[in-house]
Design a protein around this motif. Structure first.
Motif, PDB file in Angstrom:
ATOM      1  N   TRP A 222     -14.768  26.613 -22.493  1.00  0.00           N
ATOM      2  CA  TRP A 222     -15.191  25.303 -22.983  1.00  0.00           C
ATOM      3  C   TRP A 222     -15.591  24.413 -21.807  1.00  0.00           C
ATOM      4  CZ3 TRP A 222     -15.455  24.124 -28.180  1.00  0.00           C
ATOM      5  CH2 TRP A 222     -14.832  25.036 -29.051  1.00  0.00           C
ATOM      6  N   ARG A 223     -16.603  23.615 -22.029  1.00  0.00           N
ATOM      7  CA  ARG A 223     -17.004  22.600 -21.057  1.00  0.00           C
ATOM      8  C   ARG A 223     -16.665  21.235 -21.668  1.00  0.00           C
ATOM      9  NH1 ARG A 223     -21.782  23.887 -20.896  1.00  0.00           N
ATOM     10  NH2 ARG A 223     -22.658  22.300 -22.281  1.00  0.00           N
ATOM     11  N   VAL A 224     -15.535  20.692 -21.268  1.00  0.00           N
ATOM     12  CA  VAL A 224     -15.018  19.455 -21.854  1.00  0.00           C
ATOM     13  C   VAL A 224     -14.672  18.483 -20.734  1.00  0.00           C
ATOM     14  CG1 VAL A 224     -13.205  18.423 -23.285  1.00  0.00           C
ATOM     15  CG2 VAL A 224     -14.099  20.697 -23.853  1.00  0.00           C
ATOM     16  N   ASP A 225     -15.170  17.275 -20.843  1.00  0.00           N
ATOM     17  CA  ASP A 225     -14.808  16.209 -19.915  1.00  0.00           C
ATOM     18  C   ASP A 225     -13.617  15.459 -20.494  1.00  0.00           C
ATOM     19  OD1 ASP A 225     -16.940  16.731 -18.142  1.00  0.00           O
ATOM     20  OD2 ASP A 225     -18.316  15.594 -19.420  1.00  0.00           O
ATOM     21  N   VAL A 226     -12.532  15.378 -19.721  1.00  0.00           N
ATOM     22  CA  VAL A 226     -11.317  14.704 -20.168  1.00  0.00           C
ATOM     23  C   VAL A 226     -11.079  13.492 -19.283  1.00  0.00           C
ATOM     24  CG1 VAL A 226      -8.876  14.957 -20.735  1.00  0.00           C
ATOM     25  CG2 VAL A 226     -10.392  16.946 -20.878  1.00  0.00           C
ATOM     26  N   ALA A 227     -10.855  12.345 -19.899  1.00  0.00           N
ATOM     27  CA  ALA A 227     -10.684  11.089 -19.164  1.00  0.00           C
ATOM     28  C   ALA A 227      -9.450  10.351 -19.661  1.00  0.00           C
ATOM     29  CB  ALA A 227     -11.923  10.212 -19.327  1.00  0.00           C
ATOM     30  N   ARG A 228      -9.044   9.333 -18.896  1.00  0.00           N
ATOM     31  CA  ARG A 228      -7.912   8.478 -19.264  1.00  0.00           C
ATOM     32  C   ARG A 228      -8.425   7.095 -19.644  1.00  0.00           C
ATOM     33  NH1 ARG A 228      -6.325  10.305 -14.101  1.00  0.00           N
ATOM     34  NH2 ARG A 228      -4.478  11.657 -14.048  1.00  0.00           N
ATOM     35  N   THR A 229      -7.694   6.454 -20.556  1.00  0.00           N
ATOM     36  CA  THR A 229      -7.830   5.007 -20.674  1.00  0.00           C
ATOM     37  C   THR A 229      -6.917   4.385 -19.613  1.00  0.00           C
ATOM     38  OG1 THR A 229      -6.063   4.840 -22.315  1.00  0.00           O
ATOM     39  CG2 THR A 229      -8.319   5.141 -23.141  1.00  0.00           C
ATOM     40  N   GLU A 230      -6.903   3.073 -19.550  1.00  0.00           N
ATOM     41  CA  GLU A 230      -6.158   2.392 -18.502  1.00  0.00           C
ATOM     42  C   GLU A 230      -4.679   2.739 -18.505  1.00  0.00           C
ATOM     43  OE1 GLU A 230      -5.643   0.080 -15.160  1.00  0.00           O
ATOM     44  OE2 GLU A 230      -7.532   0.584 -16.145  1.00  0.00           O
ATOM     45  N   THR A 231      -4.068   2.817 -19.703  1.00  0.00           N
ATOM     46  CA  THR A 231      -2.607   2.970 -19.763  1.00  0.00           C
ATOM     47  C   THR A 231      -2.129   4.092 -20.674  1.00  0.00           C
ATOM     48  OG1 THR A 231      -2.401   0.573 -19.400  1.00  0.00           O
ATOM     49  CG2 THR A 231      -0.427   1.733 -20.186  1.00  0.00           C
ATOM     50  N   TYR A 232      -2.620   4.171 -21.900  1.00  0.00           N
ATOM     51  CA  TYR A 232      -1.897   4.902 -22.938  1.00  0.00           C
ATOM     52  C   TYR A 232      -2.477   6.240 -23.382  1.00  0.00           C
ATOM     53  CZ  TYR A 232       1.098   0.841 -23.682  1.00  0.00           C
ATOM     54  OH  TYR A 232       2.013  -0.169 -23.516  1.00  0.00           O
ATOM     55  N   PHE A 233      -3.750   6.491 -23.186  1.00  0.00           N
ATOM     56  CA  PHE A 233      -4.372   7.626 -23.860  1.00  0.00           C
ATOM     57  C   PHE A 233      -5.207   8.493 -22.910  1.00  0.00           C
ATOM     58  CE2 PHE A 233      -4.492   3.954 -26.887  1.00  0.00           C
ATOM     59  CZ  PHE A 233      -3.419   4.362 -27.672  1.00  0.00           C
ATOM     60  N   ILE A 234      -5.445   9.729 -23.358  1.00  0.00           N
ATOM     61  CA  ILE A 234      -6.491  10.569 -22.794  1.00  0.00           C
ATOM     62  C   ILE A 234      -7.473  10.881 -23.919  1.00  0.00           C
ATOM     63  CG2 ILE A 234      -4.962  11.579 -21.065  1.00  0.00           C
ATOM     64  CD1 ILE A 234      -5.024  14.189 -22.755  1.00  0.00           C
ATOM     65  N   TYR A 235      -8.699  11.259 -23.550  1.00  0.00           N
ATOM     66  CA  TYR A 235      -9.666  11.661 -24.566  1.00  0.00           C
ATOM     67  C   TYR A 235     -10.629  12.654 -23.931  1.00  0.00           C
ATOM     68  CZ  TYR A 235     -12.600   8.048 -22.355  1.00  0.00           C
ATOM     69  OH  TYR A 235     -13.301   7.278 -21.458  1.00  0.00           O
ATOM     70  N   GLY A 236     -11.104  13.572 -24.764  1.00  0.00           N
ATOM     71  CA  GLY A 236     -11.997  14.608 -24.271  1.00  0.00           C
ATOM     72  C   GLY A 236     -13.187  14.792 -25.180  1.00  0.00           C
ATOM     73  N   GLN A 237     -14.304  15.212 -24.605  1.00  0.00           N
ATOM     74  CA  GLN A 237     -15.511  15.472 -25.374  1.00  0.00           C
ATOM     75  C   GLN A 237     -16.301  16.581 -24.706  1.00  0.00           C
ATOM     76  OE1 GLN A 237     -18.258  12.009 -25.150  1.00  0.00           O
ATOM     77  NE2 GLN A 237     -16.682  11.139 -23.823  1.00  0.00           N
ATOM     78  N   GLY A 238     -16.868  17.464 -25.522  1.00  0.00           N
ATOM     79  CA  GLY A 238     -17.621  18.560 -24.949  1.00  0.00           C
ATOM     80  C   GLY A 238     -17.987  19.615 -25.973  1.00  0.00           C
ATOM     81  N   ALA A 239     -18.193  20.825 -25.482  1.00  0.00           N
ATOM     82  CA  ALA A 239     -18.671  21.916 -26.313  1.00  0.00           C
ATOM     83  C   ALA A 239     -18.325  23.244 -25.656  1.00  0.00           C
ATOM     84  CB  ALA A 239     -20.184  21.805 -26.501  1.00  0.00           C
ATOM     85  N   ARG A 240     -18.615  24.325 -26.359  1.00  0.00           N
ATOM     86  CA  ARG A 240     -18.465  25.644 -25.773  1.00  0.00           C
ATOM     87  C   ARG A 240     -19.492  25.840 -24.665  1.00  0.00           C
ATOM     88  NH1 ARG A 240     -18.379  27.544 -31.490  1.00  0.00           N
ATOM     89  NH2 ARG A 240     -20.613  27.315 -31.179  1.00  0.00           N
ATOM     90  N   VAL A 241     -19.160  26.661 -23.700  1.00  0.00           N
ATOM     91  CA  VAL A 241     -20.135  27.065 -22.696  1.00  0.00           C
ATOM     92  C   VAL A 241     -21.118  28.024 -23.358  1.00  0.00           C
ATOM     93  CG1 VAL A 241     -20.497  28.272 -20.525  1.00  0.00           C
ATOM     94  CG2 VAL A 241     -18.496  26.774 -20.809  1.00  0.00           C
ATOM     95  N   GLN A 242     -22.389  27.730 -23.263  1.00  0.00           N
ATOM     96  CA  GLN A 242     -23.411  28.556 -23.932  1.00  0.00           C
ATOM     97  C   GLN A 242     -23.782  29.760 -23.058  1.00  0.00           C
ATOM     98  OE1 GLN A 242     -24.369  28.002 -27.049  1.00  0.00           O
ATOM     99  NE2 GLN A 242     -23.021  26.214 -27.141  1.00  0.00           N
TER     100      GLN A 242
END
Length: 242
Positions: A222-242
């Motif tokens: 998977w190619r997913v970018d994972v980031a943090r918010t300032e304090t409380y959360f993480i979030y990721g977005q992406g797709a399978r590697v083609q």
């Protein structure tokens, strides 16, 4: 609910432990939104609450930028707090959860014909079709490490060839939980949770750092970018590697 002396002898990837986790969320359905809305035991005062809602606003903006269109599959949809956001973009949503109580609350909140509800245990469920976007919030942390690869294999089978994923989860922050509750260390992988009436459960809760999660997903293709918010959360977005 499994008695405490039996719970402590179970491995966290066992079916019995995971069924108790479902029992917790069924019992918590009516008070779940208090956590997200910072009410009751989760009200941490003006400053912490402001930080929380600022982070929520960042998540919503990130979802807006991601723009999850088409037929969306929402896993562990809960009471509809994020289903409501997804409905702004989706042509159709299939919302899946193991707890009938939260599905009822979700349906009541949205009252939307474009949302189709399914009650299913996500550790057993097999997707009947493929979807343009797969979304899940505060779910990946409840997947035991031993089932991580299997879960992402299921996501792979549910995703359209050019489909995308977006997920949200928690950081290990003391003020994220109830004021009368103390988090176990981040490495523990199990947290004790109590309801308003004092009943106690154990659940899987894995707190990921963005870099380690991104690396683990890359190893699975998977190619997913994972980031943090300032304090409380993480979030990721992406797709399978083609």
């Amino acid at each position: 609910m499994i008695p405490l002396e039996q719970r402590t002898s179970l491995t966290i990837d066992s079916d019995a432990f995971l069924q108790d986790q479902i029992a917790y969320y069924r019992a918590r359905a009516g008070e779940y939104d208090e956590w997200f809305l910072r009410q009751g035991r989760y009200d941490r005062g003006a400053a912490d609450n402001a930080r929380w809602f600022a982070d929520v606003a960042q998540l919503r903006q990130s979802l807006e930028t991601f723009r999850p269109t088409g037929h969306i599959l929402e896993l562990a949809c809960g009471t509809g707090l994020w289903t409501e956001q997804l409905l702004r973009y989706a042509d159709q949503i299939t919302a899946v959860d193991a707890a009938p109580e939260v599905l009822a609350l979700n349906r009541q909140r949205l009252q939307a014909a474009r949302v189709h509800y399914l009650q299913a245990d996500l550790f057993q469920w097999r997707p009947p079709q493929r979807y343009d976007v797969i979304f899940f919030s505060f779910w990946l942390s409840h997947v035991p490490a031993q089932r991580f690869a299997d879960f992402w294999q299921m996501v792979d089978k549910a995703l359209a060839p050019d489909g995308r994923v977006f997920f949200i989860d928690s950081r290990h922050v003391a003020s994220s939980t109830a004021a009368d509750h103390q988090l176990e260390p981040a490495a523990a992988q199990v947290q004790e949770r109590r309801l308003n009436d004092g009943r106690s459960y154990q659940i899987v809760k894995i707190f990921y750092e963005p870099a380690e999660l991104q690396q683990a997903l890359a190893a699975l293709g998977w190619r997913v970018d994972v980031a943090r918010t300032e304090t409380y959360f993480i979030y990721g977005q992406g797709a399978r590697v083609q």
